[in-house]
Design a protein around this motif. Sequence first.
Motif, PDB file in Angstrom:
ATOM      1  N   ARG A 106       0.835  -1.200   0.000  1.00 14.32           N
ATOM      2  CA  ARG A 106       0.000   0.000   0.000  1.00 14.32           C
ATOM      3  C   ARG A 106       0.875   1.258   0.000  1.00 14.32           C
ATOM      4  N   ILE A 107       1.899   1.262   0.836  1.00 14.88           N
ATOM      5  CA  ILE A 107       2.805   2.410   0.892  1.00 14.88           C
ATOM      6  C   ILE A 107       3.462   2.638  -0.457  1.00 14.88           C
ATOM      7  N   LEU A 108       3.949   1.568  -1.080  1.00  7.86           N
ATOM      8  CA  LEU A 108       4.627   1.668  -2.364  1.00  7.86           C
ATOM      9  C   LEU A 108       3.674   2.128  -3.470  1.00  7.86           C
ATOM     10  N   PHE A 109       2.442   1.629  -3.453  1.00 10.72           N
ATOM     11  CA  PHE A 109       1.476   2.027  -4.481  1.00 10.72           C
ATOM     12  C   PHE A 109       1.167   3.512  -4.379  1.00 10.72           C
ATOM     13  N   SER A 110       0.883   3.981  -3.164  1.00 11.14           N
ATOM     14  CA  SER A 110       0.579   5.395  -2.956  1.00 11.14           C
ATOM     15  C   SER A 110       1.774   6.273  -3.311  1.00 11.14           C
ATOM     16  N   PHE A 111       2.968   5.846  -2.887  1.00  8.37           N
ATOM     17  CA  PHE A 111       4.192   6.578  -3.204  1.00  8.37           C
ATOM     18  C   PHE A 111       4.401   6.673  -4.718  1.00  8.37           C
ATOM     19  N   SER A 112       4.202   5.566  -5.411  1.00  7.50           N
ATOM     20  CA  SER A 112       4.458   5.509  -6.854  1.00  7.50           C
ATOM     21  C   SER A 112       3.480   6.375  -7.636  1.00  7.50           C
ATOM     22  N   ILE A 113       2.210   6.282  -7.292  1.00  2.00           N
ATOM     23  CA  ILE A 113       1.214   7.018  -8.072  1.00  2.00           C
ATOM     24  C   ILE A 113       1.358   8.520  -7.869  1.00  2.00           C
ATOM     25  N   TRP A 114       1.652   8.963  -6.626  1.00  2.00           N
ATOM     26  CA  TRP A 114       1.805  10.395  -6.416  1.00  2.00           C
ATOM     27  C   TRP A 114       3.148  10.893  -6.938  1.00  2.00           C
ATOM     28  N   GLY A 115       4.181  10.060  -6.872  1.00  2.00           N
ATOM     29  CA  GLY A 115       5.459  10.435  -7.462  1.00  2.00           C
ATOM     30  C   GLY A 115       5.341  10.625  -8.957  1.00  2.00           C
ATOM     31  N   PHE A 116       4.608   9.723  -9.618  1.00  2.00           N
ATOM     32  CA  PHE A 116       4.390   9.826 -11.060  1.00  2.00           C
ATOM     33  C   PHE A 116       3.596  11.083 -11.401  1.00  2.00           C
ATOM     34  N   LEU A 117       2.512  11.327 -10.658  1.00  2.99           N
ATOM     35  CA  LEU A 117       1.668  12.489 -10.954  1.00  2.99           C
ATOM     36  C   LEU A 117       2.400  13.801 -10.666  1.00  2.99           C
ATOM     37  N   THR A 118       3.198  13.834  -9.598  1.00  4.76           N
ATOM     38  CA  THR A 118       3.982  15.034  -9.293  1.00  4.76           C
ATOM     39  C   THR A 118       4.938  15.354 -10.433  1.00  4.76           C
ATOM     40  N   THR A 119       5.619  14.330 -10.932  1.00  7.32           N
ATOM     41  CA  THR A 119       6.540  14.514 -12.058  1.00  7.32           C
ATOM     42  C   THR A 119       5.794  14.969 -13.309  1.00  7.32           C
ATOM     43  N   PHE A 120       4.651  14.333 -13.568  1.00  4.72           N
ATOM     44  CA  PHE A 120       3.847  14.670 -14.752  1.00  4.72           C
ATOM     45  C   PHE A 120       3.390  16.126 -14.720  1.00  4.72           C
ATOM     46  N   PHE A 121       2.859  16.563 -13.564  1.00  2.00           N
ATOM     47  CA  PHE A 121       2.362  17.944 -13.466  1.00  2.00           C
ATOM     48  C   PHE A 121       3.492  18.960 -13.585  1.00  2.00           C
ATOM     49  N   LEU A 122       4.677  18.623 -13.062  1.00  2.00           N
ATOM     50  CA  LEU A 122       5.800  19.545 -13.182  1.00  2.00           C
ATOM     51  C   LEU A 122       6.257  19.657 -14.631  1.00  2.00           C
ATOM     52  N   VAL A 123       6.358  18.535 -15.327  1.00  4.24           N
ATOM     53  CA  VAL A 123       6.738  18.547 -16.745  1.00  4.24           C
ATOM     54  C   VAL A 123       5.717  19.345 -17.552  1.00  4.24           C
ATOM     55  N   LEU A 124       4.442  19.150 -17.229  1.00  2.00           N
ATOM     56  CA  LEU A 124       3.384  19.883 -17.923  1.00  2.00           C
ATOM     57  C   LEU A 124       3.500  21.384 -17.665  1.00  2.00           C
ATOM     58  N   SER A 125       3.766  21.760 -16.411  1.00  3.85           N
ATOM     59  CA  SER A 125       3.922  23.180 -16.071  1.00  3.85           C
ATOM     60  C   SER A 125       5.109  23.795 -16.797  1.00  3.85           C
ATOM     61  N   GLY A 233       2.749   6.761   2.229  1.00 10.69           N
ATOM     62  CA  GLY A 233       3.314   6.733   0.880  1.00 10.69           C
ATOM     63  C   GLY A 233       3.125   8.051   0.153  1.00 10.69           C
ATOM     64  N   PHE A 234       1.931   8.633   0.252  1.00  6.26           N
ATOM     65  CA  PHE A 234       1.661   9.911  -0.403  1.00  6.26           C
ATOM     66  C   PHE A 234       2.557  11.008   0.149  1.00  6.26           C
ATOM     67  N   HIS A 235       2.636  11.121   1.463  1.00  6.29           N
ATOM     68  CA  HIS A 235       3.390  12.201   2.102  1.00  6.29           C
ATOM     69  C   HIS A 235       4.878  12.101   1.767  1.00  6.29           C
ATOM     70  N   ALA A 236       5.420  10.887   1.770  1.00  2.00           N
ATOM     71  CA  ALA A 236       6.834  10.703   1.436  1.00  2.00           C
ATOM     72  C   ALA A 236       7.105  11.102  -0.007  1.00  2.00           C
ATOM     73  N   ALA A 237       6.235  10.692  -0.928  1.00  2.00           N
ATOM     74  CA  ALA A 237       6.407  11.047  -2.339  1.00  2.00           C
ATOM     75  C   ALA A 237       6.274  12.547  -2.546  1.00  2.00           C
ATOM     76  N   ASN A 238       5.315  13.159  -1.875  1.00  2.14           N
ATOM     77  CA  ASN A 238       5.081  14.595  -2.016  1.00  2.14           C
ATOM     78  C   ASN A 238       6.329  15.399  -1.650  1.00  2.14           C
ATOM     79  N   ASN A 239       6.937  15.069  -0.517  1.00  4.60           N
ATOM     80  CA  ASN A 239       8.108  15.830  -0.060  1.00  4.60           C
ATOM     81  C   ASN A 239       9.383  15.453  -0.799  1.00  4.60           C
ATOM     82  N   LEU A 240       9.555  14.160  -1.091  1.00  5.63           N
ATOM     83  CA  LEU A 240      10.777  13.722  -1.757  1.00  5.63           C
ATOM     84  C   LEU A 240      10.836  14.215  -3.192  1.00  5.63           C
ATOM     85  N   PHE A 241       9.782  13.994  -3.962  1.00  4.27           N
ATOM     86  CA  PHE A 241       9.790  14.429  -5.359  1.00  4.27           C
ATOM     87  C   PHE A 241       9.789  15.950  -5.450  1.00  4.27           C
TER      88      PHE A 241
END
Length: 307
Positions: A106-125, A233-241
Amino acid sequence: MFLEQAIKPENHFVKYILGLFIIFLASLIGQIPLLVAIQYKTMNSDMASPVTQEDLFKVFDSNIMLVLMLLSFVFVLVATLLVVKYWHRQPVLTIITSRKKIDWKRILFSFSIWGFLTTFFLVLSYWMEPSNFIINFEWKPFLILVVVGVIFIPIPTTAEELVFRGYLMQGFANWVPNRWFPLLMTSLVFGALHFYNPEVAKTGNVIMIYYIGTGLFLGILTLMDEGTELALGFHAANNLFGALLVTSTWTAFQTHSVLKAIGEPSLIWDILVPVLIIYPILLSIFNLKYGWKSWKEKLTGKLFLNK
């Protein structure tokens, strides 16, 4: 169930207040290395007093500053675990999950999906408004940042989740035995503790919508999933990415990231869109994957004493 497993006659809310005081003292102890470093630099440089965060990043390498800023959370995390185990005399696992063991998938899934979306939104911006960014990438300091980030950033995010979505949420549940009150109160407290972040000074109080909304989102994740794994998972991805990909002169973390934002923050895109659009979409994705049911009961229902 996650909240019910801590509902006990001996767990008076006053006991949680004393426990939080112990955790707060541990946080102060953890800030001593940063304070000593600031004092040393102040005495041996031309920095004016009082010292601002911008001043600190001018005299400290940002990787060193990041470690010093995050060090207090090591003390917070250890203190939280000790308070739960020895002060409340309950297994540490009970503030993490209602499952028999931590669900790392669960931690890995949440981390992965938010890490991917964070990267996607930054590239889009960057693609839409490249003038709002400058390339900040340097190989050596960036690789050091990766190592520092992977080791240290999950510590404060884990500490915050276990304090707010674990310990404090269960504490409020012992005070008022329902689900909506702990959810609301932890979201408000979580937002309030971010009030003195440099982002607030830059954007104004309106950014509290984002902080409180994020706390509400993480609380909903915890209550619906009966554990903190998805929030962890979400919080770790949010701050790390966030630390690795983009920084600016007005954020809490100023790092050797890939990009540096030089544009002004946007009320719509940086505050309202995440809270009102992206978070509901994420909840829908988690709902589809984990088959959550009884939303009303899990978010607003009553709690019963665990005898």
